[in-house]
Enzyme design. Structure first.
Site, PDB file in Angstrom:
ATOM      1  N   CYS A  86      -9.747  61.241  31.712  1.00 15.54           N
ATOM      2  CA  CYS A  86     -10.535  61.803  30.620  1.00 15.54           C
ATOM      3  C   CYS A  86      -9.911  61.485  29.266  1.00 15.54           C
ATOM      4  O   CYS A  86     -10.619  61.138  28.318  1.00 15.54           O
ATOM      5  CB  CYS A  86     -10.662  63.312  30.799  1.00 15.54           C
ATOM      6  SG  CYS A  86     -11.677  64.115  29.545  1.00 15.54           S
ATOM      7  N   CYS A 182     -11.106  71.297  34.621  1.00 14.09           N
ATOM      8  CA  CYS A 182     -12.169  72.040  33.920  1.00 14.09           C
ATOM      9  C   CYS A 182     -13.480  72.082  34.690  1.00 14.09           C
ATOM     10  O   CYS A 182     -14.236  73.038  34.553  1.00 14.09           O
ATOM     11  CB  CYS A 182     -12.387  71.451  32.532  1.00 14.09           C
ATOM     12  SG  CYS A 182     -13.043  69.756  32.531  1.00 14.09           S
TER      13      CYS A 182
END
Length: 341
Positions: A86, A182
């Site tokens: 990410c 997340c």
């Protein structure tokens, strides 16, 4: 100078916004919508500081890069770290491209790390608050990305950051730090992958290190190298996951001693102070985010592959996790673990 700041809604990026504004930067707050709803606290802080706030929807890109890689790596028997992907592809990739398109010269985040310039190279250094050091998940950044990045919290402690937020009445001053991945609720990776793919994990067999069948397992994605708890098999003594074999769907169990490896092969390396290594170098390396750095020698194998030779055998190097190299406070880079032996 205009700076685009990634704002998650947490206390770190909010404090970073204030620090940048007080330093004279023209700050544009950017909240990336990646998975689910974006946090409203970021806009509240931006309104309070009178800086512009935008929400950028990168949901599809996030699915195609981060989530797709996460699922495929688990299906191949690896244990990936999606935060590293990410950072490289989204936070310091797509967000940087967007920032530059909006006439911003730099991006910034609330990561705890320091960037230094040495000659024509940008170096990545541990922050003042070592307990919050995030260089492990930033090792993959390129010179281009580092040259366009600011880390306003690099010289502050977490306590100081919370003090700044409280003193300025930020709504998220006492907000807890986000934990784990997340997009995976409760850390149940197997359920997440099954829900996303619609596929039921294929069962297979537990074996010992000699190939003898010990029992049936629930699917490779339910197990991680080094795991002891939750195996669902009783052998009369502690058993650990030593290896996962995708070819025959076997999970190899053994004593904890079998987990320790002195040599670890690393793929997809990225070095920061230099493009690559042409000879052996002595440094420190760690194999997980919370792993203690250990003395080693890195041997070059190819431009993108190295072999780490540790002074002492290390526990459970897991395929797909990242090995990150250090020289004192400086992060030298890292790569993806292929195997240990």
């Amino acid at each position: 100078m205009k700076v685009a700041l990634g704002m998650s809604g947490g206390v770190d990026s909010s404090a970073a916004a204030l620090i940048l504004k007080n330093s004279g930067y023209d700050v544009l707050g950017i909240t990336l919508k990646l998975f689910g709803e974006s946090d409203a606290d970021a806009k509240t802080v931006c309104d309070k500081l009178k800086i512009e706030h935008r929400i950028i929807d990168l949901t599809e890109l996030f699915k195609k890069t981060v989530i797709s890689d996460f699922i495929s790596q688990y299906q191949l028997g690896a244990t990936p770290n999606p935060c590293i992907v990410c950072n490289e592809k989204i936070k310091f990739g797509a967000m940087l491209e967007y920032a530059l398109s909006q006439k911003a010269e730099m991006t910034a985040t609330g990561h705890y790390a320091v960037i230094e310039k040495n000659g024509d190279r940008f170096l990545l250094k541990k922050p003042a608050d070592i307990s919050k050091d995030q260089t492990y998940v930033l090792y993959g950044l390129s010179q281009y990305q580092l040259s366009h990045t600011l880390f306003p919290l690099g010289n502050l402690s977490k306590a100081q950051v919370r003090d700044i937020a409280e003193e300025n009445g930020f709504v998220n001053a006492k907000k807890k730090d986000s934990q784990d991945i997340c997009f995976v609720e409760d850390g149940d990776y197997a359920k997440f992958i099954a829900d996303m793919t619609g596929e039921v994990p294929e069962k297979g067999y537990f074996t010992d290190i000699n190939g003898n069948i010990l029992g049936e397992h629930k699917g490779l994605i339910n197990y991680t190298v080094g795991q002891r708890k939750g195996l669902g098999i009783a052998l009369g003594k502690p058993a650990f996951v030593i290896e996962k074999n995708t070819d025959n769907k076997q999970v190899v169990l053994g004593d904890e001693d079998c987990l320790f490896k002195k040599n670890v092969l690393i793929n997809n390396t990225n070095f920061i102070p230099f493009d690559n290594i042409s000879g052996d170098i002595k440094c420190l390396a760690k194999l997980r985010y919370r792993h203690k750095e250990e003395p080693c020698i890195i041997h070059p194998v190819s431009k993108t592959q190295v072999l780490i030779e540790f002074e002492k055998p290390q526990r459970a190097p897991a395929k797909g996790q990242s090995a990150v190299f250090y020289d004192g406070d400086y992060c030298l880079g890292g790569g993806i673990i292929e195997k240990g032996y």
